[in-house]
Design an enzyme around this catalytic site. Structure first.
Site, PDB file in Angstrom:
ATOM      1  N   TYR A 120       0.925  -1.309  -0.037  1.00  0.00           N
ATOM      2  CA  TYR A 120      -0.015  -0.064   0.083  1.00  0.00           C
ATOM      3  C   TYR A 120       0.836   1.195   0.050  1.00  0.00           C
ATOM      4  O   TYR A 120       1.765   1.424   0.773  1.00  0.00           O
ATOM      5  CB  TYR A 120      -0.873  -0.151   1.284  1.00  0.00           C
ATOM      6  CG  TYR A 120      -1.737   1.196   1.364  1.00  0.00           C
ATOM      7  CD1 TYR A 120      -2.887   1.377   0.570  1.00  0.00           C
ATOM      8  CD2 TYR A 120      -1.639   2.059   2.282  1.00  0.00           C
ATOM      9  CE1 TYR A 120      -3.602   2.560   0.398  1.00  0.00           C
ATOM     10  CE2 TYR A 120      -2.353   3.487   2.426  1.00  0.00           C
ATOM     11  CZ  TYR A 120      -3.467   3.306   1.507  1.00  0.00           C
ATOM     12  OH  TYR A 120      -4.250   4.516   1.632  1.00  0.00           O
ATOM     13  N   ASP A 208       9.516   2.202  -0.402  1.00  0.00           N
ATOM     14  CA  ASP A 208       8.244   3.203   0.468  1.00  0.00           C
ATOM     15  C   ASP A 208       8.363   2.497   2.075  1.00  0.00           C
ATOM     16  O   ASP A 208       8.084   1.486   2.620  1.00  0.00           O
ATOM     17  CB  ASP A 208       7.118   2.840   0.113  1.00  0.00           C
ATOM     18  CG  ASP A 208       5.764   3.360   1.074  1.00  0.00           C
ATOM     19  OD1 ASP A 208       6.123   4.050   2.038  1.00  0.00           O
ATOM     20  OD2 ASP A 208       4.490   3.114   0.563  1.00  0.00           O
ATOM     21  N   LYS A 236       5.179   8.675   9.597  1.00  0.00           N
ATOM     22  CA  LYS A 236       4.748   8.219  10.715  1.00  0.00           C
ATOM     23  C   LYS A 236       5.843   8.591  11.813  1.00  0.00           C
ATOM     24  O   LYS A 236       5.642   9.730  12.462  1.00  0.00           O
ATOM     25  CB  LYS A 236       4.534   6.818  10.808  1.00  0.00           C
ATOM     26  CG  LYS A 236       3.668   6.238   9.731  1.00  0.00           C
ATOM     27  CD  LYS A 236       3.081   5.011   9.704  1.00  0.00           C
ATOM     28  CE  LYS A 236       1.971   4.435   8.816  1.00  0.00           C
ATOM     29  NZ  LYS A 236       0.690   4.840   9.122  1.00  0.00           N
TER      30      LYS A 236
END
Length: 395
Positions: A120, A208, A236
């Site tokens: 994702y 990623d 994050k």
């Protein structure tokens, strides 16, 4: 995810968090393994982070101009990640990945993008195809509203298998440790094979690391696996729980970004002073021994969970990250992850734990995020709760 669509029932609404715990509007306390899906590596409301945000807020919350802290944060990131020479700050992981892909296309003059099933990379149109996380949870291949043209140059291939890369491919973007189809580490040779295939074709390799960056290890996946991509995407942890992300990489590639180059990217709130203050406060707490300590603690935790759950469960681990799969067949790709989710055992596991005051993510494709705030007593209590629930769902 937040609506509990895939697990049923009503979601709890959080009013506050402290360390390893959150409290809902009814006053119920939960031992929290969501931790903002990995953003809160120090636990909720860490005093150093709260202090940094308060101090920064006193000077103003947004300026639309360069600030010192965004430069310092970029320097810290480049110091930690070997091969990452320049960084551009943005506000979300989606912005980071879509901007990195645009940059790769601008640098190579090519259009095609290769992504992997179950990974994702945010909700931009061209990267939704075959995605994990919430997309997988809803069981949809992309999304309504995405035109065919947006994914016409997106090629989706199986994870953990090196695809053929030709001279029409601009970039390959991959989660170096897949963490949106449950936790699926790379098999030996996968990441190095991607590096070699991209080099042969003149394509760029993008890691990623929105989840793994500054959580998997001090220098992220590159430190662990010894493979350097051309571009990285981060998020994050670097925002300390506030909206902040980044993409960075080789200087010769990054210099194609405006204003130095002709690849446009912008964001009014990029490098927000509160978020950069929070991110710097977090990184200040994280040295190499800290990561070794957390990984060792999580390793013991995973071993305890595996003993409590038994042979019909798997507890994969990658550094301080872990997950749970159902069944005995090793999970190495999205198809096998979907087979685990299809057992239907995750919803009763999640709700059984919630009844015992332990909160895990409300979806079978998510992973767990133990933080530095989770002590041995918390982990032991969690192992006990997992064992109790597992005995009930086995029948």
């Amino acid at each position: 995810m937040r609506a509990f669509r895939s697990v049923g029932g009503n979601p709890y609404f959080v009013v506050r968090g402290d360390g390893a715990y959150v409290w809902d509007v009814e006053g119920t306390r939960y031992l929290d393994y969501v931790q903002s899906y990995g953003a809160s590596i120090l636990g909720h409301a860490h005093p150093k982070v709260v202090e940094a945000i308060r101090d920064a807020a006193g000077d103003g919350t947004s300026f639309g101009a360069p600030t010192e802290r965004e430069v310092v944060l970029a320097e810290r990131m480049c110091e930690r990640v070997e091969g990452c020479e320049e960084v551009r700050l943005v506000s979300s992981g989606t912005e980071a990945t879509m901007s990195a892909v645009r940059l790769a296309r601008g640098f190579t003059g090519r259009d095609r993008v290769v992504i992997f099933e179950g990974c994702y990379h945010g909700h931009s149109d061209g990267l939704l195809a075959g995605g994990g996380s919430g997309v997988a949870t809803l069981g949809i291949p992309a999304s309504a509203g995405v035109p065919k043209a947006a994914v016409a140059e997106t090629v989706v291939v199986p994870y953990n298998a090196v695809p053929r890369i030709d001279d029409e491919v601009a970039c390959v973007i991959v989660e170096p440790v897949a963490a949106n189809m449950g936790l699926v580490p790379p098999v030996p040779g996968f990441l190095s094979g991607l590096r070699e295939a991209c080099d042969r074709a003149g394509a760029l390799l993008i890691f990623d690391e929105v989840i793994t960056g500054f959580r998997l290890a001090y220098g992220g996946a590159t430190e662990v696996f010894g493979v350097q991509p051309d571009l990285w995407c981060f998020g994050k942890v670097i925002g300390g729980g506030l909206p902040l992300a980044a993409f960075g990489g080789r200087r010769d590639v990054m210099e194609h970004l405006a204003p130095a180059g002709d690849v446009y990217q912008a964001g009014t709130l990029s490098g927000n002073p509160l978020a950069t203050a929070a991110g710097l406060a977090v990184l200040d707490q994280l040295d190499r021994p800290s990561y070794a300590e957390l990984s060792a603690r999580v390793g013991r935790f995973a071993a305890g969970l595996a003993d409590a759950l038994g042979n019909d469960f798997q507890v994969p681990v990658a550094g301080p990250l872990l997950g749970v799969f159902f069944g005995r067949q090793p999970i190495t790709d999205y198809d096998r992850s979907k087979a685990s989710a299809a057992t239907g055992l995750y919803p009763p596991l999640m709700h059984g734990l919630l009844e015992r005051g332990v909160a895990i993510p409300p979806g079978a494709y998510e992973i767990f995020f133990p933080s530095f705030a989770h002590d041995d007593a918390d982990l032991a209590r969690t192992v006990e709760a997992f064992g109790e629930v597992a005995s009930t769902i086995r029948g």
